[in-house]
Design a protein around this motif. Sequence first.
Motif, PDB file in Angstrom:
ATOM      1  N   HIS A   1      42.029 -79.066  10.040  1.00  0.00           N
ATOM      2  CA  HIS A   1      43.395 -79.264  10.542  1.00  0.00           C
ATOM      3  C   HIS A   1      44.387 -79.542   9.401  1.00  0.00           C
ATOM      4  O   HIS A   1      45.550 -79.103   9.449  1.00  0.00           O
ATOM      5  CB  HIS A   1      43.377 -80.436  11.527  1.00  0.00           C
ATOM      6  CG  HIS A   1      44.685 -80.746  12.156  1.00  0.00           C
ATOM      7  ND1 HIS A   1      45.167 -80.060  13.243  1.00  0.00           N
ATOM      8  CD2 HIS A   1      45.632 -81.667  11.854  1.00  0.00           C
ATOM      9  CE1 HIS A   1      46.345 -80.553  13.580  1.00  0.00           C
ATOM     10  NE2 HIS A   1      46.655 -81.530  12.754  1.00  0.00           N
TER      11      HIS A   1
ATOM     12  N   HIS B   1      47.747 -77.361   8.305  1.00  0.00           N
ATOM     13  CA  HIS B   1      49.131 -77.816   8.094  1.00  0.00           C
ATOM     14  C   HIS B   1      49.710 -77.203   6.812  1.00  0.00           C
ATOM     15  O   HIS B   1      50.891 -76.870   6.754  1.00  0.00           O
ATOM     16  CB  HIS B   1      49.201 -79.340   8.021  1.00  0.00           C
ATOM     17  CG  HIS B   1      49.422 -80.010   9.353  1.00  0.00           C
ATOM     18  ND1 HIS B   1      50.549 -79.785  10.121  1.00  0.00           N
ATOM     19  CD2 HIS B   1      48.675 -80.893  10.043  1.00  0.00           C
ATOM     20  CE1 HIS B   1      50.476 -80.512  11.233  1.00  0.00           C
ATOM     21  NE2 HIS B   1      49.349 -81.184  11.213  1.00  0.00           N
TER      22      HIS B   1
ATOM     23  N   SER C   1      51.840 -87.106   8.987  1.00  0.00           N
ATOM     24  CA  SER C   1      51.749 -86.921  10.437  1.00  0.00           C
ATOM     25  C   SER C   1      51.400 -88.248  11.094  1.00  0.00           C
ATOM     26  O   SER C   1      51.432 -89.293  10.447  1.00  0.00           O
ATOM     27  CB  SER C   1      50.693 -85.863  10.747  1.00  0.00           C
ATOM     28  OG  SER C   1      49.413 -86.395  10.479  1.00  0.00           O
TER      29      SER C   1
ATOM     30  N   ASP D   1      51.970 -80.119  15.391  1.00  0.00           N
ATOM     31  CA  ASP D   1      50.725 -79.385  15.627  1.00  0.00           C
ATOM     32  C   ASP D   1      50.967 -78.095  16.413  1.00  0.00           C
ATOM     33  O   ASP D   1      51.676 -78.077  17.408  1.00  0.00           O
ATOM     34  CB  ASP D   1      49.735 -80.284  16.382  1.00  0.00           C
ATOM     35  CG  ASP D   1      49.176 -81.364  15.470  1.00  0.00           C
ATOM     36  OD1 ASP D   1      49.399 -81.295  14.254  1.00  0.00           O
ATOM     37  OD2 ASP D   1      48.505 -82.267  15.998  1.00  0.00           O
TER      38      ASP D   1
HETATM   39 ZN    ZN Z   1      48.630 -82.463  12.701  1.00  0.00          ZN
END
Ligand code: ZN
Length: 339
Positions: free
Chosen positions: A119, A123, A144, A304
């Motif tokens: 993840h 980003h 985040s 996201d």
């Molecule tokens: Zn994220």
Amino acid sequence: MDAAGIDRVLGIETSCDETAAAVVDGGSVIVSSVVSSQIDLHARYGGVVPELAGRAHVELLTPVLAEALALAGSDPTGAGIDAVAVTIGPGLVGSLLVGVAEAKALALSWGVPLIGVNHLEAHLFASLLEQPDLGWPLVVLLVSGGHTLLIEVAEPGRYRLLGGTIDDAAGEAFDKVARFLGLGYPGGPAIDRVADQGDPTAFSFPRSLPGTYDFSFSGLKTSVVNTVRKRPDAETADVAASFRQAVVDVLVTRARRAAADVGAAALCLAGGVAANALLRRRIEEVCAQDGIGAFVPSRALCTDNAAMVAAAGWWRLHHGEGSPMTLGVDPSLSLATTG
Ligand code: ZN
Ligand code: KG4
């Protein structure tokens, strides 16, 4: 694996409280991107409730996938889709499992490759989706709800971790302070709005760990709480503005110094907190002063989404990688650094 024929990738993202699916062509062209946020579901608890998030992903993923496929001119048979990419971590274990189980089922039934995606790396790829010709090396400030990282990117796939938070993530600090001030959830956008009406010099909150690349927000949070307890008459807008100023000062000072130290061609923002209006403005200002590029992704790509997962997956597949059907999740996956 021969990746030459892999063009159109379906991405799936369910690591936290956004259920997302997207189709991306050639690793860079977003054909469709659908994000269903669970913000309303978690708002009354003041934060993401993992059990509720997992169950909501189960309900939402099928319609979100159907919409992303339809918008891309495909269908539930996966017509035209060459591979499936899915987030395997970091994130909430129950939420990650929903996405990975679905991705495996689709890859298996469509007979296409499967690729598990980090993840955090996704980003970073969000920025490349909008600005494919960013110069190298880059310094990325990834901020985040779960992460606050300063990363040197020598080129895609080659990362060096420069610093990170030793306690709360930046978004978490926004969420906690907003909850304390009674501004609701998620806290970042709420503080951002209220802060525009306040005086950022009204209170002088601490800037921790000067001279390092690391971050600490717990002292700042405690200082806000103590200040408001001592001064119950304080204007909420002034507290919010002074708090936002402190967080942004720390983030920008560290990122700017990191960019200078590594001789970065550009400084790039990523993650949900990159939607912060003051942070966006300040990064652009300091980069202009220092004569380096600034890249601030659109708000839709900061938070996201699955387009960034598809883009990262496409890149990994084209670098000879692929995942087996035994692919698992890793809730505490870190960004593989290459030094
Ligand atoms: Zn994220
Ligand atoms: O990247 P993201 O969508 O989800 C995670 O992977 O965490 O980031 C969500 C975080 C939340 O903590 C939210 O309060 C914060 O990003 N955020 C903001 C703003 N918009 C969202 N923080 C500060 N200012 C904003 N405008």
